[in-house]
Design a protein around this motif. Structure first.
Motif, PDB file in Angstrom:
ATOM      1  N   CYS A  49      -2.035   4.063   5.568  1.00  0.00           N
ATOM      2  CA  CYS A  49      -2.347   4.955   4.361  1.00  0.00           C
ATOM      3  C   CYS A  49      -2.919   6.301   4.577  1.00  0.00           C
ATOM      4  O   CYS A  49      -2.496   7.236   3.921  1.00  0.00           O
ATOM      5  N   ILE A  82      -4.933  -5.372  -5.370  1.00  0.00           N
ATOM      6  CA  ILE A  82      -4.650  -4.469  -4.004  1.00  0.00           C
ATOM      7  C   ILE A  82      -5.994  -4.411  -3.355  1.00  0.00           C
ATOM      8  O   ILE A  82      -6.175  -4.533  -2.223  1.00  0.00           O
ATOM      9  N   TYR A 120      -9.489   4.773  -3.384  1.00  0.00           N
ATOM     10  CA  TYR A 120      -9.436   3.764  -2.467  1.00  0.00           C
ATOM     11  C   TYR A 120     -10.178   4.151  -1.209  1.00  0.00           C
ATOM     12  O   TYR A 120     -10.209   3.761  -0.175  1.00  0.00           O
ATOM     13  N   PHE A 157       0.844  -1.218  -0.079  1.00  0.00           N
ATOM     14  CA  PHE A 157      -0.124   0.170  -0.075  1.00  0.00           C
ATOM     15  C   PHE A 157       1.028   1.131  -0.006  1.00  0.00           C
ATOM     16  O   PHE A 157       0.531   2.208   0.474  1.00  0.00           O
ATOM     17  N   SER A 194      -4.728   9.780  -5.109  1.00  0.00           N
ATOM     18  CA  SER A 194      -4.773   8.453  -4.722  1.00  0.00           C
ATOM     19  C   SER A 194      -5.754   7.989  -3.883  1.00  0.00           C
ATOM     20  O   SER A 194      -6.223   6.759  -4.166  1.00  0.00           O
ATOM     21  N   LEU A 205       0.080   2.573  -4.999  1.00  0.00           N
ATOM     22  CA  LEU A 205      -1.486   3.030  -5.263  1.00  0.00           C
ATOM     23  C   LEU A 205      -1.906   3.765  -6.180  1.00  0.00           C
ATOM     24  O   LEU A 205      -2.598   3.523  -6.999  1.00  0.00           O
ATOM     25  N   TYR A 239      -4.493  -3.312  -9.511  1.00  0.00           N
ATOM     26  CA  TYR A 239      -5.561  -2.444  -8.686  1.00  0.00           C
ATOM     27  C   TYR A 239      -6.601  -3.116  -8.205  1.00  0.00           C
ATOM     28  O   TYR A 239      -6.701  -3.113  -6.812  1.00  0.00           O
TER      29      TYR A 239
END
Length: 1614
Positions: free
Chosen positions: A1030, A1005, A1052, A986, A1048, A991, A1002
């Motif tokens: 993160c 992950i 996510y 990560f 980024s 990312l 992608y």
């Protein structure tokens, strides 16, 4: 029937020989043998009346010897000779044996020869010890009563002793037969022997009362079985004048203490209910006999002068009867195992203590072991709630009572009580208790132990505490019990109770704590055990050497950190007691008489540094324990000296440390020049040096000036010896002096010391000409040279391979030092030979195991496959350490495609694909604890290759995750590896690239992300690692906001979404650990473990805290931030809708409830970033959520956010009015939500200049709901009306004057409701409710209200309360600029939860303290019921033996189909003593539904199988026996149940559930009885009907026996 049979036989022939001979021929069936028994009994009766001929004795002898004895002998081997092979072999065989035994007894009496009887008894006695003694028992039971008490006395005694020995079973391997043998002997043989006079009875009693030969062989169950069978003989029978009938007729069991110990063992320790029932029967019978006799009776105590186990005094008869009545009631109630039944009886246990203790004489009147039997029974219950209740009741004894000392109590505490408190589940919080407030049981245990120790006689304290502590290390304890036991010990007031043995026992307990996985609890337990030692150890009995050994057993990184309050407390204890310790053996051996701490430590260091014995080659590294002990004592002595000087003589403290360290410093200064210093001495000196540095630099707080001075002096001393140490290490690492397997540990020591020296120099500042400056380059160059030279070696030896491993380890250390501490600038960024060498390393090269001709067995053991594999793994690990440093330094040279460079000068850097492939290979070779540097390399390589070699990168993700998932239960390696894995997969670069390409990487992950979240449900803290990393990588400082800064994160956002709603519903054991850890954390610095152990913040709360703090840092004015927040809000609303549509029921505090609660909490946090454009698209979803039937806390959050929206954007009011005008069907569960919003109309209208229109609309809307038929809706509407009308009056709006009479009347009526009914109470409650009385939507808008105050007031479980301290204490994410927004400024935080939304929270204090004057009691008719002792007897025989009251009622249920009805009838029949229950198929008793309803009644009630086709024959047979056949049916001639008089011999026929009694069976009835009805339904359930008639029959029989006439106008059929 028997008489008719024998008459028929005698009518055929009057010659007994003929008849007996005929019966003895042919097949030996049960019927034939029983017929023979009947005939012999008839002949015996005639002989008693003077009949019979002279041939009869001889005939009887022939039958006995020629037929019966062979039959019984053959029966021992299985099926009797000539006996038919039947399906029910065991029961048929037993029937034959019983009949043969009874026949043999008649033969013995008819033969009239004592010699025959004695011979039969002798032969049977020899067979008694066989594997199948049943036949011998039958013979002895038959002939025993014929033996003569005087002439055959010795034989009777031998038979009695042998029978008791058989029943008790001497050996463990015979234990399986003991139960069967005991039942056989007790039910068949002992009653027969009891008829033979006092000698036999005394012999039996002697065997039962004999002392146990060895522990564990005391068969309590068989003993109680036999004692129950002989109870009438062993307890004296009262005569006419309340005196024993026959003086000295037999033993009096009441006077024997072993008898009472057996009874107590049965009451408190027996596992089966039947054994406990027998024990209760014996106790009850002894009490009854004593009361009837009236004479005083005393059982001598087992030992000492304590109270008797049992005593009786006619003067105190009433008190004694009351005591034993309550006692037996408690024991009976405990059999139910139901806490709601048992809890009301517990006050009677308190009464027992009042009876048992004499306050005047301060002594026990009743032996305390009786009370302990009750607690043992509770402690061993399968119901853990009952166990906990029993433990708490026992621990509370000394709070209200002052009980005299009893050795039995001390033994009980050390035994059963400690066994009970070892159960972790008992330490859970009580309902309503806050998290972290401590276990109620743990606190009571502490209070009890302190009180009990203070009451112990001084001479007994030492022994008790020693046994208590030794018991603590006799088993493996879980973390929670050992913590609270240690805390209880630590709080005992100071006393000189423990000597050297106690100190050793405490050290053993510390070792027991090491096996627990919870580090914080383990550390806290160690702190308490150290405090226990300081409080309880008699310093005059222990030496400083003993104390130092104990202190060294503690883990300083978990408990005894320098600078903590515990360290200070220990220093003070040593200072105070310094002159009191017993002289140390070391001081005595050296002739020193000074027992001071300084003298001891000085001598300790001197002895430590002395050269120990050296066995030459292959010398192992010394154990670290001595180094840890010496280092700890040196620093303790220095700090103690600092206390003495009161911080005024720093020079004295510095001189003291230098004095202690002088021997060590002398040795260290000579390391570089003295090449002949013994190797063990150098090892020990370096170990002590490293331990000193580590102990000084351990995490601690509150470090005072002396500690700083100590660290400074130590650093200066070490720096002065740095040159000598570094030269020694350089020589050892580079001059081929390390050549054996043990030298690898030595190499590790050298590198650890070198690392500490580098760290020390970096802290104080590098200086030119530093000795470390001079050895780094030579060490690096020599290591590379060794590795290059050995690459060409043809035949590796052990020495060369070990040196190769050493060189690689040294090179890895140098690379790490240069990488982490770049200050020296030892290397430039130019590519040199070192970089070229590292880049060309043969990665994952396996070291060949050396072959040599003259290796000893030592090498064979050290270099076994497993051992050599560890060496190779370390070598490969060090390779990757070097490579990771190289990649970090030259990461800019790594190409994105390998085709860019034709001839790479740094292959490992410039050919990243090959290096990553090697990394995957390394992951398959290395053990899990060695993969960290590989992960670090992959983190650098994958971002460069993700675009060009995506499949290889995905493979690296999968391989790394496979390693992590396999480590889920490995504590020591899991967390570092997980952190490295998360930083690799990560990484923000990875990312970003993966999101940009949207390829397979992608989605891989994201797949791993969800797997990590899934793993978090099983292992707390996994998701924390991911979200922390993160969020930290996505954080953008408010002063450096840039467009696209969340490029980024926005891809996510699911991770943030899952973090906002994350949190599992813990299992009970997980919640317990969390609660206790919170309790320890709340102790703060008072518990040293909180200081030295880093708070990992792995609780589930911190996932949400991290996400919320991250969201708070985002800036709504930044477009990328704004879009991210809006996207998250939409996803949260969608998640709420999805959860609402789920079929899973959303009950209070369920996972669904908690998830929805967290969703709306997050939306409230995000609300300030919402603008009107965004709300235009989402307001419908928010309003729609209000229509759903939610839990109270969710309603509050929805109402709150609607209020805030309408306040900020009043233009949405029109949509709000639309919601209130929806159809009633849609609003029936949600109107209260929208009415609650209107109660805060004053807040909503703050930004509206013209409020009249809004008020008018609100009044019109609310008034229509004030007349709703639903009471709750009317209450909410009236509450809103009251608030709105007050606004109208305050604004003096004249337009509403026309409505004033209606509104004022409505409000006046509700305010003036009379009475104390629910309506008035509910109106008062809703007005006082926090949401309407105190809560202010604007002033209370803060994190504290959202996450702590409102969940607490709404009745959410404590797991959902997150305090502001947790937000501020979580420093991984910085505080945002509006930190003041976190705290609540209103009085809302001081409110307590009300009872409006959640009523009946619990009983009032007065209710809980109420005394129970009546309790539930299971009826056991003691006077008529003796414990069942022989399960194999036919029920009639058994009932007669037990004295059980059996009626003449037969219940026939053959027509009933349902197992539940049959099970209930079986239970009813047994309770009311029916003689038999007939069923259609006996297989029904194995049905689970039957057993659930019958609760084992089928074991105690005769069951007969009568199939429906056989019913007519069965009913006619019973008619012939004199029974009246009664049908339960409604017919034209039925009798009313209330007017019918039941005959004593009644047979009750019950009909089928659906069809009743068939017509062809009604013709067989003598009478039909019906139950009078008052209702409309035409019939009752068949079980209920049967139960009513059975009870009416029983009631009438009881009245008849009591002499009460039958009811008038009753119909009797006789």
């Amino acid at each position: 029937m028997e008489w008719v049979l024998t008459e028929a036989l005698l009518s055929q022939s009057r010659d007994p020989r003929v008849l007996l001979g005929a019966l003895c021929r042919g097949e030996a069936s049960a019927e034939r043998v029983e017929t023979l028994r009947f005939l012999l009994q008839r002949l015996e009766d005639e002989a008693a009346r003077g009949g019979g001929g002279g041939a009869l004795p001889e005939a009887a002898r022939e039958v006995a010897v020629g037929y019966l004895l062979p039959l019984l002998r053959d029966a021992r081997g299985g099926r009797p000779a000539g006996c038919p092979d039947t399906g029910s072999q065991p029961s048929h065989r037993r029937r034959v044996l019983r009949a043969a035994g009874a026949a043999l007894r008649s033969c013995a009496r008819l033969a009239g020869g004592p010699a025959l009887v004695a011979a039969l008894a002798e032969e049977a006695l020899r067979d008694l010890r066989s594997r199948d003694p049943e036949a011998a028992v039958e013979v002895l039971a038959a002939v025993g009563p014929c033996l003569r008490p005087r002439e055959d006395g010795p034989l009777l005694e031998r038979v009695a002793k042998a029978s008791v020995a058989l029943a008790l079973g001497g050996d463990e391997e015979e234990a399986g037969l003991a139960e069967e043998a005991a039942a056989l002997v007790a039910c068949r043989l002992l009653p027969a022997l009891a008829q033979c006079g006092g000698a036999a009875l005394r012999a039996v009693w002697g065997g039962l009362a004999a002392p146990v030969r060895s522990p564990g062989t005391d068969r309590v169950g068989p003993k109680l079985l036999m004692l129950s069978a002989l109870a009438e003989k062993l307890l004296p029978e009262p005569g006419p004048g309340r005196t024993p009938c026959v003086p000295d007729a037999g033993p009096d069991a009441r006077r024997c203490w072993r008898f009472w110990r057996t009874v107590q063992a049965g009451l408190g320790q027996a596992e089966d209910a039947l054994t406990r029932k027998r024990a209760r029967y014996l106790l009850q019978r002894a009490v009854e006999v004593s009361a009837e006799l009236g004479a005083d009776c005393t059982c001598s105590p087992q030992e000492g002068n304590g109270p008797s186990l049992f005593w009786w005094s006619d003067k105190k008869k009433d008190e004694l009867l009351k005591f034993w009545e309550n006692y037996i009631l408690i024991m009976e109630t405990l059999e139910g195992n139901q806490i709601h039944v048992i809890k009301p009886v517990l006050p009677k246990l308190n009464n027992l203590f009042e009876y048992a203790v004499s306050e005047e004489n301060e002594c026990w009147l009743f032996h305390p072991s009786w009370h302990l039997c009750i607690y043992k029974r509770m402690f061993e219950s399968e119901n853990k709630i009952l166990t906990k209740e029993g433990v708490i009741h026992f621990l509370e004894l000394y709070e209200t009572k002052l009980l005299p000392f009893s050795a039995e109590f001390s033994e009980f505490i050390i035994g059963p009580l400690m066994d009970a408190v070892s159960e972790s589940s008992l330490y859970g919080r009580s309902p309503g208790q806050l998290i972290g407030s401590g276990s109620p049981l743990g606190l009571k245990l502490q209070k009890f132990l302190v009180t009990y120790i203070s009451l112990l006689p001084e001479e007994r304290k030492s022994g008790f505490l020693l046994q208590f502590i030794q018991r603590m290390n006799s088993r493996h304890w879980c973390a929670v019990p050992i913590l609270f036991l240690s805390k209880a010990l630590a709080n005992i007031p100071r006393c000189k109770a423990l000597g050297i043995e106690g100190l050793l026992a405490l050290r053993d307990v510390i070792q027991c704590t090491m096996i627990t996985h919870q580090i914080l609890l383990r550390g806290a337990a160690q702190c308490y055990l150290l405090q226990t030692a300081m409080n309880l150890v008699d310093v005059e009995k222990v030496s400083l050497a003993d104390v130092s050994t104990f202190i060294a057993s503690l883990r300083q990184e978990e408990s005894l950190g320098r600078g903590t309050s515990l360290w200070t407390e220990l220093c003070d204890w040593l200072r105070v007691n310094e002159s009191c310790f017993r002289p140390s053996p070391v001081c005595s051996s050296t002739g020193l008489h000074d027992t001071s701490l300084n003298a001891y430590v000085k001598n300790l260091v001197q002895e430590y540094v002395k050269s120990p014995a050296w066995d030459g080659e292959n010398c192992f590294l010394p154990d670290w324990f001595e180094a840890r002990l010496t280092a700890t004592m040196v620093l303790l002595a220095v700090d103690v000296e600092g206390m003495k000087t009161q911080y005024s003589e720093k020079q004295r403290t510095q001189n003291g440390l230098r004095l202690f360290l002088a021997p060590l410093m002398d040795a260290l200064m000579k390391l570089g020049t003295n090449a002949y210093m013994p190797l063990p001495k150098t090892d020990r000196c370096l170990q002590l040096l490293w331990k000193l540095l580590q102990t000084c630099m351990l995490k601690s707080s509150g470090t005072h000036n002396v500690a700083d001075e100590v660290l400074t002096v130590l650093q200066n001393s070490v720096m002065s010896a740095t040159e000598s140490i570094s030269e020694f290490i350089l020589r050892r690492l580079t001059m081929n002096e390390l050549s054996s397997v043990p030298d690898l540990e030595r190499c590790r020591l050298y590198l650890m010391v070198l690392t500490e020296l580098l760290d020390l120099h970096s802290k104080v500042g590098w200086k030119g000409g530093s000795p470390l400056w001079r050895i780094i380059s030579p060490l690096k160059n020599a290591s590379i040279q060794h590795l290059q030279e050995m690459d060409g070696s043809q035949e590796p030896t052990l020495g060369t391979q070990i040196q190769r491993v050493v060189s690689m380890a040294a090179l890895a250390m140098v690379c790490e030092a240069v990488d982490q501490k770049p200050e020296p600038q030892l290397e430039s960024l130019d590519v040199g030979p070192t970089e070229r060498f590292l880049s060309c390393l043969q990665l994952n090269q396996t070291l060949q195991k050396p072959h040599t001709e003259q290796q000893s067995s030592f090498f064979e053991e050290s270099s076994s496959s497993q051992g050599w594999g560890k060496i190779v793994a370390q070598y490969i690990h060090d390779q990757w350490v070097c490579l990771s440093c190289l990649l970090k330094k030259y990461h800019a040279l790594i190409p994105t495609t390998e085709s860019e460079i034709a001839e790479p000068f740094l292959p490992a850097v410039q050919v990243p694909g090959r290096t990553l492939q090697s990394a995957l290979e390394a992951l398959t070779l290395l053990p899990s604890d060695q993969v960290l540097p590989v992960f670090q390399c992959m983190k650098i390589l994958v971002p460069k290759l993700l675009t060009s070699s995506e499949s290889l990168c995905i493979e690296s993700f999968d391989m790394a995750w496979k390693i992590i998932s396999s480590l889920s239960n490995t504590q020591l390696t899991f967390w570092p590896n997980l952190k490295a894995f998360v930083q690799f997969v990560f990484d923000n670069k990875i990312l970003t690239i993966a999101a940009k390409t949207k390829g397979q990487a992608y989605f891989k992950i994201k797949e791993i992300m969800y797997k990590i979240i899934e793993m978090s449900a099983l292992k707390t803290g996994v998701f924390n690692t991911l979200i922390n990393y993160c969020c930290q990588s996505w954080i953008v400082s408010a002063s450096h906001v840039s467009q696209g800064s969340l490029s980024s994160a926005k891809h996510y956002s699911e991770m943030i979404l899952e973090a906002c709603i994350f949190g599992t519903v813990f299992r009970r054991d997980q919640r317990l650990i969390q609660d206790v850890q919170t309790f320890v954390e709340n102790l703060g610095h008072d518990c040293a473990a909180n200081v030295v152990i880093e708070n990992t913040k792995r609780e589930d709360h911190y996932v949400r805290i991290c996400a919320v703090k991250f969201l708070c840092l985002l800036d709504g004015s930044d477009m990328s931030h704004k879009l991210f927040l809006e996207d998250l809000a939409v996803k949260l609303l969608d998640k709420d809708e999805l959860v609402s549509k789920s079929r899973t029921r959303c009950y209070v505090n369920s996972l669904q409830h908690r998830v929805k609660n967290r969703i709306w909490q997050t939306l409230l946090v995000l609300f300030p970033r919402f603008d009107q454009n965004f709300l235009n698209g989402t307001i419908e979803k928010i309003f729609q959520a209000g229509f759903i039937n939610n839990q109270a806390s969710i309603k509050y959050f929805i109402e709150w956010i609607i209020i805030l929206i309408l306040h900020k954007y009043p233009q949405f009011l029109s949509k709000f009015w639309d919601c209130l005008s929806s159809g009633e069907e849609k609003l029936k569960t949600s109107i209260c939500t929208f009415l609650s919003v209107l109660t805060h109309l004053d807040v909503i209208t703050q930004n509206i200049p013209e409020k009249k229109l809004v008020l008018k609309q609100a009044l019109i809307t609310v008034l229509q709901w004030c007349f709703n038929h639903n009471f709750s809706i009317r209450l909410y509407a009236l509450m809103a009306l009251k608030k709105i009308w007050n606004m109208c009056k305050a604004l003096r709006v004249e337009e509403f004057d026309a409505l004033a009479p209606v509104i004022e009347s409505s409000l006046s009526q509700v305010e003036s409701m009379h009475g104390a009914g629910n309506a008035k109470k509910n109106w008062q409650r809703i007005q006082e409710h926090f949401f309407f009385s105190t809560f202010h939507p604007l002033k209370d808008y803060c994190l504290e209200t959202i996450f702590y105050i409102l969940p607490r007031l709404a009745g959410l479980v404590e797991d959902e309360w997150i305090t502001v301290d947790k937000f501020t204490g979580f420093t991984d994410i910085p505080l945002d600029a509006g930190f003041q927004w976190y705290l609540s400024q209103t009085q809302l935080r001081e409110l307590k939860p009300g009872d409006w939304s959640q009523q009946d929270m619990g009983p009032s204090p007065g209710e809980t303290e109420a005394e129970f004057f009546d309790v539930q009691k299971k009826i056991i008719p003691w006077k008529n019921n003796v414990p069942e002792s022989d399960l194999e007897l036919v029920f009639q025989d058994r009932a007669a033996k037990l004295g059980k009251s059996i009626s003449r009622l037969i219940v026939v249920a053959s027509l009933i189909d349902k197992a539940t009805n049959l099970g209930g009838l079986c239970r009813t029949c047994e309770v009311f003593g029916a003689s038999a229950l007939a069923v259609g198929n006996l297989q029904c008793i194995s049905d689970k539904q039957f057993q659930h309803l019958s609760v084992s009644a089928e074991q105690w009630l005769p069951l007969v199988e009568v199939r429906p086709p056989q019913l007519i024959d069965y009913l006619q047979q019973k008619k012939a026996e004199g029974y009246t056949i009664i049908g339960v049916e409604q017919t034209a001639k039925s009798f009313d149940l209330t007017q019918y008089c039941f005959p004593e011999k009644s047979l009750l026929l019950l009909g089928n559930e659906r069809e009743g009694i068939p017509a062809h069976l009604i013709q067989q009835l003598d009478v039909c009885v019906e139950i009078p009805q008052q209702g409309i339904v035409r019939s009752l359930n068949v079980h209920v009907s049967g139960a009513l008639l059975i009870w009416e029959y029983t009631r009438q029989q009881l009245l008849k026996h009591a002499g009460v006439a039958a009811p008038r106008n009753s119909v009797c059929l006789m």
